[in-house]
Design an enzyme around this catalytic site. Structure first.
Site, PDB file in Angstrom:
ATOM      1  N   GLU A 165       0.793  -1.231   0.000  1.00 32.83           N
ATOM      2  CA  GLU A 165       0.000   0.000   0.000  1.00 32.83           C
ATOM      3  C   GLU A 165       0.823   1.277   0.000  1.00 32.83           C
ATOM      4  OE1 GLU A 165      -1.134  -2.682   1.262  1.00 32.83           O
ATOM      5  OE2 GLU A 165      -3.271  -2.762   0.791  1.00 32.83           O
ATOM      6  N   HIS A 173     -10.583  -5.022  10.427  1.00 32.77           N
ATOM      7  CA  HIS A 173     -11.120  -4.773   9.092  1.00 32.77           C
ATOM      8  C   HIS A 173     -12.398  -3.971   9.120  1.00 32.77           C
ATOM      9  CE1 HIS A 173      -8.297  -8.023   8.276  1.00 32.77           C
ATOM     10  NE2 HIS A 173      -8.377  -7.730   6.991  1.00 32.77           N
TER      11      HIS A 173
END
Lengths: 301, 385
Positions: A69, A138
Site C-alpha cells: 500500500e 477490518h
C-alpha cells in the site's frame, strides 16, 4: 459495461454497478484517468467494482499492484503530480492506514505548500467502515480521520445516485478526494432518474441531501446508516414521530447549512454513523450546531 | 630590466583575459574518471569524460553559486532571519550539477529535504530560494513552503518525510511511460532513507513495470548523526535494489556523476526499466542548522574531505592545469556570484511576508473561493485557489 446495460429490468441500479459505470465512463472520457490497486484488473476487483474494466481498457490503464500500500499509493500520488488522474483503490480503507502518510503529507498538503504550483488530482476509493463479521482490524471507519485534514475532500455516498454522481465529481476534481464506500451497500439496488444516468451527471461536494422530510427530529447520517435511519423513521412514523433524515453525502466540506436549517425546524438532533463516537463525525456535527446556536452576534459568555 | 619584463608579462596576461581569445585556452579536454563499481551490469559508464571549456565554466559557476547560496543561508540562519528547518547542501554540489548536466529540462527530478541545490539546478533563481527560506511573498512558494517545499516545472520538491519521495518518483516515472514521452525521473534519497520499506516497495513495482526511474542514493555517510555502519546491515547501497542494476559513483566528481547519470538515463530510455546509482558524497555542514555536525564525526574528517575532495576545487584545478581557463576568470565569476548572492539576500530580507489574507490560499487547486474557519466560528478566513 455499456451505460444502460446494468439497469435491472426493474429499472434499478445497484451501488456496485453505479460505481462501475461511473468509472467506465470517466476512463472513456479522459485518457489520463487510470485505476490501480490490488486485484482491480484480472480479478475484476475484490468486490467486483471494477468488473470488465481490464478487459476493456487493458494493462496500461487498469493496474494490479502487489500488496504494498505505501508503495503503490505513493506511486499513484506521483503519477497525479506528473499529470495523470489516478483512481487509487484500497481493498478496504483499513489498509489505507499503511499508506496514510502518502495520502496526507504527499497528496493533501502539497497544493498548499507549493502555493498552488503542484496539484494532485487523485481519487482514493474503497470500502470503509463496518462490514459483516470481518473482525476489528477490518472494520474501522475513517471518515473522521480523513475529514480532519485540510487539502482533502472527503465524501461518503449512500445510494446508487450518490455513488455515481459523487464518483464522477471526484474523478473530475483537481484535488485529492477520499471516497468512502461501504461493502454492504454494494449489492443494494436503487431507482435512478434519467438525469442521474446522464454521462455528465455530477453531485457537488459540500451539499447534503434531505432523504426524508420530517418535523420532530433530525437524523444526521451518512453511508449505510442512511438506510438504518430511514428504517427507523418508518417505525417511528407509526408512533406519530416524523423524522427528517439528512444524508450528509459529503464529510469534508460538511453541509452545516442544511443541518442547521433542519435542527432549527425540529429542535432535536441525533447523529448516526459507523465510526466511534469520540472525536467522530457526530461529535463534529454537534460542535458545529452548538457553535451555530451562539451566532456571531452572541459570543459565549 | 627584469621589472620591465614583468610589467610586459603582466600586461600581456591582462590583455589575454580581457580579450578572452579562445585560441589561448584549451577548448576541450578528456579526463580520466574513477571506474564505477557495478551490480548486475556487464559494463558501466566510460572511464573517461570529455569536458569543454564552456561546460567547465558553467559547472563551476553553478556549483559555486550553490555553495555561496548555502553559506549565505547559514549566515542568515545564525542571524535568526531564517528559522525552522534548514538542511544545507555544501559539499554535495557535484551531485546536483552532474545530474542536471546529464538530463534534459523535460526530464523530472524529485528529492528529499536537502533540496536547495536541486531547486537551483532545476531553474529557480537564488533570489526566490532565499526569499522562500526567509518566508517572504517573493519566495518560490510565496513563503508558504519553506526550505523543504520548493517546486518548479518538472521538479517535485523538496519532501519532508524521509523516503516518501521515492514511491512518488516511481509514480512520476510511471506517468512518463504511460504518456510515452521518453522522459525519465531522477528519484533521490539519502543513506538514511535507504532502509525505508517503501523504497523497496518502489523498487519492486519499478522493476516489474519497467518504469524509467533512476533511483539515486546520495550517500553522505551519515543519516543525521548515525553513520552508515551503524544504520545499515549492508552499506553497498548500489546493490540494495537486488534485481535492479546498480552503479557506485564518485559523487565528488561532477564528471563522474554526469557520465553515470547519462549511462543511467540511456538505460531507462532504452526501455530496460529502472536503475540505481549510489553517489559517494559528503556534507560539510551538520544534518541541519541545529546540528554542529561534530558530535558523531571528527573535525579532521571534515577537513580532510574539504582539502582533498572538494568538488569545486577539483573542477577548477582540472581546468587550470589543462589551461582551459585563467585564474582571473574564476575570480571574476566568484565576484559576480558574490554580488548575485548579496542582492538575493537583500531581496530576501527586505521583501514583505505574505499578507494575512493569503494564509489560507491554495488549500485546493482550481476551486471557487471558499470560507475557512478561523479561530472562532464567526471569524472566517478566505481561501482562493
Amino acid at each position: 459495461m455499456a451505460s444502460l446495460s446494468c439497469v435491472l429490468r426493474s429499472g434499478r441500479v445497484t451501488v456496485r454497478d453505479a460505481l462501475n459505470q461511473a468509472m467506465d465512463e470517466e476512463l472513456e472520457r479522459d485518457e489520463r484517468v487510470f485505476l490501480l490497486g490490488e486485484e482491480v484488473a484480472q480479478y475484476d476487483g475484490a468486490y467486483k467494482i471494477s468488473r470488465g474494466l481490464w478487459k476493456k481498457y487493458g494493462d496500461a490503464r487498469i493496474i494490479d499492484t502487489p500488496i504494498t500500500e505505501m508503495g503503490f499509493t505513493g506511486i499513484a500520488v506521483g503519477a497525479a503530480m506528473a499529470g495523470l488522474r489516478p483512481i487509487c483503490e484500497f481493498m478496504t480503507f483499513n489498509f489505507s492506514m499503511q499508506a496514510i502518510d502518502q495520502v496526507i503529507n504527499s497528496a493533501a498538503k502539497t497544493n498548499y505548500m507549493s502555493a498552488g504550483r503542484q496539484s494532485v488530482p487523485i481519487v482514493f476509493r474503497g470500502p470503509n467502515g463496518a462490514s459483516a463479521g470481518v473482525g476489528a482490524q477490518h472494520s474501522q471507519c475513517f471518515a473522521a480521520w480523513y475529514g480532519h485534514c485540510p487539502g482533502l475532500k472527503v465524501v461518503s455516498p449512500w445510494s446508487a445516485e450518490d455513488a455515481r454522481g459523487l464518483l464522477k465529481a471526484a474523478i473530475r476534481d483537481d484535488n485529492p478526494v477520499v471516497f468512502l464506500e461501504n461493502e454492504l451497500m454494494y449489492g443494494v439496488p436503487f431507482e435512478m432518474s434519467e438525469e442521474s444516468l446522464s454521462k455528465d451527471f455530477t453531485i457537488p461536494f459540500g451539499k447534503a441531501k434531505v432523504e426524508r422530510q420530517g418535523t420532530h427530529v433530525t437524523l444526521v447520517t451518512h453511508s449505510r446508516y442512511v438506510s438504518f435511519c430511514l428504517d427507523a423513521a418508518a417505525v417511528l412514523a407509526k408512533e406519530g414521530v416524523e423524522c427528517e433524515v439528512v444524508n450528509l453525502r459529503s464529510i469534508r466540506p460538511l453541509d452545516v447549512e442544511t443541518i442547521e436549517a433542519s435542527v432549527m425546524k425540529t429542535n432535536h438532533l441525533v447523529t448516526v454513523e459507523g465510526g466511534w463516537p469520540q472525536f467522530g463525525v457526530g461529535a463534529e456535527v454537534c460542535a458545529r450546531v452548538m457553535e451555530g446556536m451562539m451566532g456571531p452576534h452572541r459570543p459565549p459568555h | 630590466m627584469l621589472n620591465g619584463m614583468a610589467t610586459i608579462f603582466r600586461n600581456y596576461k591582462q590583455a589575454v583575459v580581457s580579450s578572452r581569445a579562445f585560441a589561448d585556452f584549451t577548448p576541450k579536454a578528456s579526463f580520466e574518471i574513477k571506474k564505477c563499481d557495478v551490480h548486475r551490469l556487464e559494463e558501466g559508464p566510460p572511464g573517461q569524460a570529455e569536458l569543454t571549456r564552456e561546460q567547465g565554466l558553467h559547472y563551476y559557476r553553478t556549483m559555486q553559486t550553490i555553495r555561496r547560496m548555502e553559506l549565505k543561508a547559514d549566515q542568515l540562519y545564525k542571524q535568526k532571519i531564517i528559522r525552522g528547518f534548514c538542511h544545507l547542501y555544501d559539499g554535495q554540489e557535484a551531485c546536483a550539477m552532474g545530474i542536471e548536466a546529464a538530463i534534459n529540462p523535460t526530464d523530472h527530478v524529485i528529492t528529499a529535504y536537502r533540496a536547495h541545490g536541486y531547486t537551483y539546478t532545476r531553474g529557480v533563481p537564488v533570489k526566490q530560494i532565499l526569499a522562500e527560506l526567509t518566508g517572504r511573498k517573493g519566495g518560490i512558494a510565496k513563503g508558504k513552503g519553506g526550505s523543504m517545499h520548493m517546486y518548479a516545472p518538472n521538479f517535485y520538491g523538496g519532501n519532508g518525510i524521509v523516503g516518501a519521495q521515492v514511491p512518488l518518483g516511481a509514480g512520476i516515472a510511471l506517468a512518463c511511460k504511460y504518456l510515452g514521452n521518453n522522459q525519465v525521473c531522477v528519484t533521490l534519497y539519502g543513506d538514511g532513507a535507504a532502509n525505508q520499506g517503501q523504497i523497496f516497495e518502489a523498487y519492486n513495482m519499478a522493476a516489474l513495470w519497467k518504469l524509467p526511474c533512476i533511483f539515486i542514493c546520495e550517500n553522505n555517510k551519515y543519516g543525521m548523526g548515525t553513520s552508515v555502519e551503524r544504520s545499515s546491515a549492508s552499506t553497498d547501497y548500489y546493490r540494495r535494489g537486488d534485481y535492479i542494476p546498480g552503479l557506485r559513483v564518485d559523487g565528488m566528481d561532477v564528471l563522474s556523476v554526469r557520465e553515470a547519470t547519462k549511462f543511467a538515463a540511456d538505460h531507462c530510455r532504452a526501455g530496460k526499466g529502472p536503475i540505481l546509482m549510489e553517489l559517494e558524497t559528503y556534507r560539510y555542514h551538520g544534518h541541519s542548522m541545529s546540528d554542529p555536525g561534530v558530535s558523531y564525526r571528527t573535525r579532521e574528517e571534515i577537513q580532510e574531505v574539504r582539502s582533498k575532495s572538494d568538488p569545486i576545487s577539483m573542477l577548477k584545478d582540472r581546468m587550470l592545469s589543462n589551461k582551459m581557463a585563467a585564474m582571473e576568470e574564476f575570480k571574476e565569476m566568484d565576484s559576480e556570484i558574490r554580488k548575485e548572492i548579496e542582492e538575493a539576500a537583500l531581496f530576501a530580507t527586505s521583501d514583505p511576508e505574505p499578507p494575512l489574507d493569503a494564509l489560507c490560499d491554495h488549500i485546493f487547486h482550481n476551486d471557487l473561493p471558499l470560507e475557512v474557519r478561523g479561530t472562532t466560528p464567526w471569524s472566517k478566513l478566505k481561501s482562493s485557489s
